[in-house]
Enzyme design. Structure first.
Site, mmCIF file in Angstrom:
data_model
loop_
_atom_site.group_PDB
_atom_site.id
_atom_site.type_symbol
_atom_site.label_atom_id
_atom_site.label_comp_id
_atom_site.label_asym_id
_atom_site.label_seq_id
_atom_site.Cartn_x
_atom_site.Cartn_y
_atom_site.Cartn_z
ATOM 1 C CB CYS A 89 -0.165 -22.853 -5.108
ATOM 2 S SG CYS A 89 -0.695 -21.304 -4.392
ATOM 3 N N GLY A 94 4.682 -24.505 -1.241
ATOM 4 C CA GLY A 94 3.939 -23.552 -0.420
ATOM 5 C C GLY A 94 3.853 -24.040 1.003
ATOM 6 C CG ASN A 110 0.842 -23.864 -9.117
ATOM 7 O OD1 ASN A 110 1.582 -24.614 -9.727
ATOM 8 N ND2 ASN A 110 1.278 -22.754 -8.569
ATOM 9 N N GLY A 111 -0.744 -20.861 -9.707
ATOM 10 C CA GLY A 111 -0.489 -19.885 -10.763
ATOM 11 C C GLY A 111 -0.984 -18.531 -10.331
ATOM 12 C CB CYS A 142 7.401 -21.330 -15.194
ATOM 13 S SG CYS A 142 8.502 -20.670 -13.935
ATOM 14 C CE1 TYR A 199 15.013 -21.923 -4.267
ATOM 15 C CE2 TYR A 199 12.759 -21.329 -4.840
ATOM 16 C CZ TYR A 199 13.723 -21.574 -3.887
ATOM 17 O OH TYR A 199 13.404 -21.491 -2.565
ATOM 18 C CB CYS A 213 7.337 -14.240 -11.385
ATOM 19 S SG CYS A 213 6.223 -15.468 -12.094
ATOM 20 C CB CYS A 260 7.336 -17.938 -19.309
ATOM 21 S SG CYS A 260 7.360 -16.324 -18.450
ATOM 22 C CB CYS A 315 12.065 -14.166 -13.533
ATOM 23 S SG CYS A 315 12.491 -15.838 -14.040
HETATM 24 P P1 AMP Z 1 18.541 -13.333 -2.428
HETATM 25 O O1 AMP Z 1 19.158 -13.394 -1.084
HETATM 26 O O2 AMP Z 1 17.366 -12.402 -2.445
HETATM 27 O O3 AMP Z 1 19.517 -13.051 -3.527
HETATM 28 O O4 AMP Z 1 17.886 -14.738 -2.703
HETATM 29 C C1 AMP Z 1 18.551 -15.715 -3.433
HETATM 30 C C2 AMP Z 1 18.280 -17.058 -2.842
HETATM 31 O O5 AMP Z 1 16.871 -17.279 -2.675
HETATM 32 C C3 AMP Z 1 18.816 -18.154 -3.729
HETATM 33 O O6 AMP Z 1 19.686 -18.895 -2.915
HETATM 34 C C4 AMP Z 1 17.630 -18.981 -4.152
HETATM 35 O O7 AMP Z 1 17.849 -20.341 -3.888
HETATM 36 C C5 AMP Z 1 16.470 -18.480 -3.307
HETATM 37 N N1 AMP Z 1 15.302 -18.144 -4.134
HETATM 38 C C6 AMP Z 1 15.258 -17.773 -5.406
HETATM 39 N N2 AMP Z 1 13.997 -17.525 -5.810
HETATM 40 C C7 AMP Z 1 13.207 -17.744 -4.745
HETATM 41 C C8 AMP Z 1 11.798 -17.672 -4.511
HETATM 42 N N3 AMP Z 1 10.954 -17.340 -5.475
HETATM 43 N N4 AMP Z 1 11.343 -17.973 -3.280
HETATM 44 C C9 AMP Z 1 12.188 -18.303 -2.305
HETATM 45 N N5 AMP Z 1 13.519 -18.406 -2.454
HETATM 46 C C10 AMP Z 1 14.039 -18.129 -3.657
#
Ligand code: AMP
Length: 480
Positions: free
Chosen positions: A25, A51, A129-130, A269, A275, A415, A466, A469
């Site tokens: 969020c 979000g 948010n959280g 975090c 990311y 997470c 933290c 993950c």
């Molecule tokens: P995966 O295909 O499951 O390995 O997803 C990895 C990709 O998802 C990476 O390119 C990240 O940029 C993106 N990513 C990582 N964490 C998240 C998240 N919490 N929500 C959406 N995308 C994510």
């Protein structure tokens, strides 16, 4: 969701969730401007990456001489959710807003925020948010005592605690209520007298305070999840809302009290830097862009490979790839081009096209990749699906070798503090060795960043973050 600037979900399926109130969020609030709701709308626009599923704004105005809240909530993106007439209706000099990502729950609009209610005979609105990790426990306790909950989100427990609190003063009631919550919360709250910002004692999620000169020559006070929201509306960053602080502004000015000890351990975090946050934001006192470049530099330092090109997975891998290229001296090239205008769904032709789902968003450039040894940089690897598809695309475009480098350690645990991650069973690094993952994604080699590299790149003490993950050290008990 791959990109920070792009607002639609990733081409791979989103992770399934084991809890229906796990949200990503963004929150925003503004006090003292006749265009409060318009500015809130713009603030939410800047926070859209946090979000994309629903959004809402609540403004404080008057009706028949009494303070009154007006709200507008809708599913979808900020750009689509508000029409000019909606913002006109959201009159008043104060407003708070929210953007939310959550996939499940029977009535998603019920869970859209800000939540609104009448508490202690006054209108209140709350944006969160959280993720509160003892919400289910409190909810059960309150339900047993007769409370009726509207939605299925964790945020609503605060409204119930507030309503039951014996204090008539709303700040005192908030203080008592938030002291019962465990986990991650950056709240923005609006009633008929004040706008309030509250951050949990661990400081899991960011929350920043800003100010802006308004049209009458006075100052507006603003709170937002990230500083990029200030940039868009021409506001200046003042400071962070401190972990454990309750900050509020009313007709008498700004006030602040604490509900937790100043020396409470921090657990900011680290994934915000890896990311989640926008690269043009300053998060926890550090530039996200610089941090991501540092992550790339550290990765190059630790994880050398002889190659012709460094190629980012757009857009989230770009700053780290720049850092990797600068540190290694290997040229940076945009070997994959992203289409930023792809909607949520697309109609596939009946006759299958190879890798259609991927290529509609990411197109490898054969002219750049042909015959080359390529290092592909991404910010994180979760289930491995993205990397696998990207390796295929790059090989199809004629690359001789494909080496994947991830600018973070292996993602080992879900997470519970507000970032959407799959169950452990779906996290590839929790179930396979690096070599097995490399085989799965069919790369020539695969390398991750070390913990040392991660914490060397992020501004601040290692112990103040933290990184559950990555290391599965959850700072709070996981009650629910
Ligand atoms: P995966 O295909 O499951 O390995 O997803 C990895 C990709 O998802 C990476 O390119 C990240 O940029 C993106 N990513 C990582 N964490 C998240 C998240 N919490 N929500 C959406 N995308 C994510």
């Amino acid at each position: 969701m791959k990109s920070q600037s792009n607002l639609e979900p990733e081409f791979v399926e989103r992770p399934t969730r084991n809890q229906h109130w796990k949200d990503e969020c963004g929150v925003f609030g503004l006090w003292n401007d006749k265009e409060a709701s318009h500015l809130t709308y713009l603030g939410l626009y800047a926070l859209q990456h946090r979000g994309q599923e629903s959004t809402g704004i609540v403004s404080l105005t008057e009706k028949e001489g009494a303070p009154h809240h007006v709200h507008h909530k809708a599913m979808g993106l900020v750009a689509d959710a508000y029409k000019e007439k909606d913002l006109e209706r959201l009159r008043g000099r104060a407003a708070i807003g929210h953007v939310r990502y959550s996939t499940t729950g029977s009535n998603l609009l019920t869970n859209a925020q800000p939540l609104t209610a009448r508490v202690k005979n006054r209108p209140v609105a709350l944006a969160h948010n959280g993720n509160i990790v003892n919400a289910a426990m409190i909810r059960q306790e309150l339900s047993d005592e007769g409370s009726i909950f509207q939605g299925t989100n964790d945020t609503e427990v605060l409204l119930h605690l507030l309503a039951r609190s014996p204090e008539s003063d709303i700040i005192e009631a908030l203080k008592r209520s938030v002291s019962r919550l465990e986990g991650a919360f950056s709240f923005v709250f609006l009633d008929d007298r004040q706008m309030v910002a509250i951050r949990d004692p661990w400081g899991f999620r960011p929350l920043v305070l800003g100010k802006r000169l308004n049209a009458e020559g006075g100052y507006s006070t603003i709170v937002a999840s990230e500083t990029c929201a200030f940039d868009l509306i021409g506001a200046t960053f003042v400071r962070e809302i401190e972990p454990g602080e309750i900050f509020w502004i009313d007709k008498d000015g700004e006030h602040s009290i604490r509900f937790a000890d100043k020396n409470h351990k921090l657990a900011r975090c680290v994934f915000e830097h890896v990311y989640f946050a926008r690269p043009d934001s300053i998060v926890f006192g550090g530039s996200v862009y610089e941090t991501r470049k540092n992550l790339g530099r550290a990765l190059a330092h630790e994880n050398k490979v002889s190659a012709d090109l460094v190629v980012p997975v757009p857009d989230s891998g770009v700053p780290a790839a720049i850092g990797y290229s600068q540190e290694s001296g290997i040229p940076f090239e945009l070997g994959i081009i992203r289409n930023h205008y792809v909607g949520r769904t697309f109609i596939e032709p009946k006759q299958a096209i190879r890798s259609f789902g991927v290529k509609i968003k990411l197109n490898p450039q054969a002219a750049v990749l042909q015959g080359k040894r390529v290092i592909v940089i991404d910010d994180s690897l979760v289930r491995g699906t993205t990397s696998k598809k990207i390796v295929q695309l790059i090989r199809q475009a004629g690359a001789k070798e494909v080496h994947i480098r991830i600018a973070a350690p292996p993602t080992m645990g879900p997470c519970f503090y507000g970032v959407d991650t799959p169950n452990k069973s779906e996290l590839i690094a929790a179930n396979k060795s690096v070599q097995e993952i490399c085989n799965f994604v069919e790369a020539d080699s695969l390398g991750y960043l070390s913990f040392e590299g991660l914490f060397k790149s992020v501004k601040g003490e290692r112990g103040s973050f933290c990184a559950a993950c990555f290391d599965q050290k959850y700072p709070t008990p996981l009650y629910d």
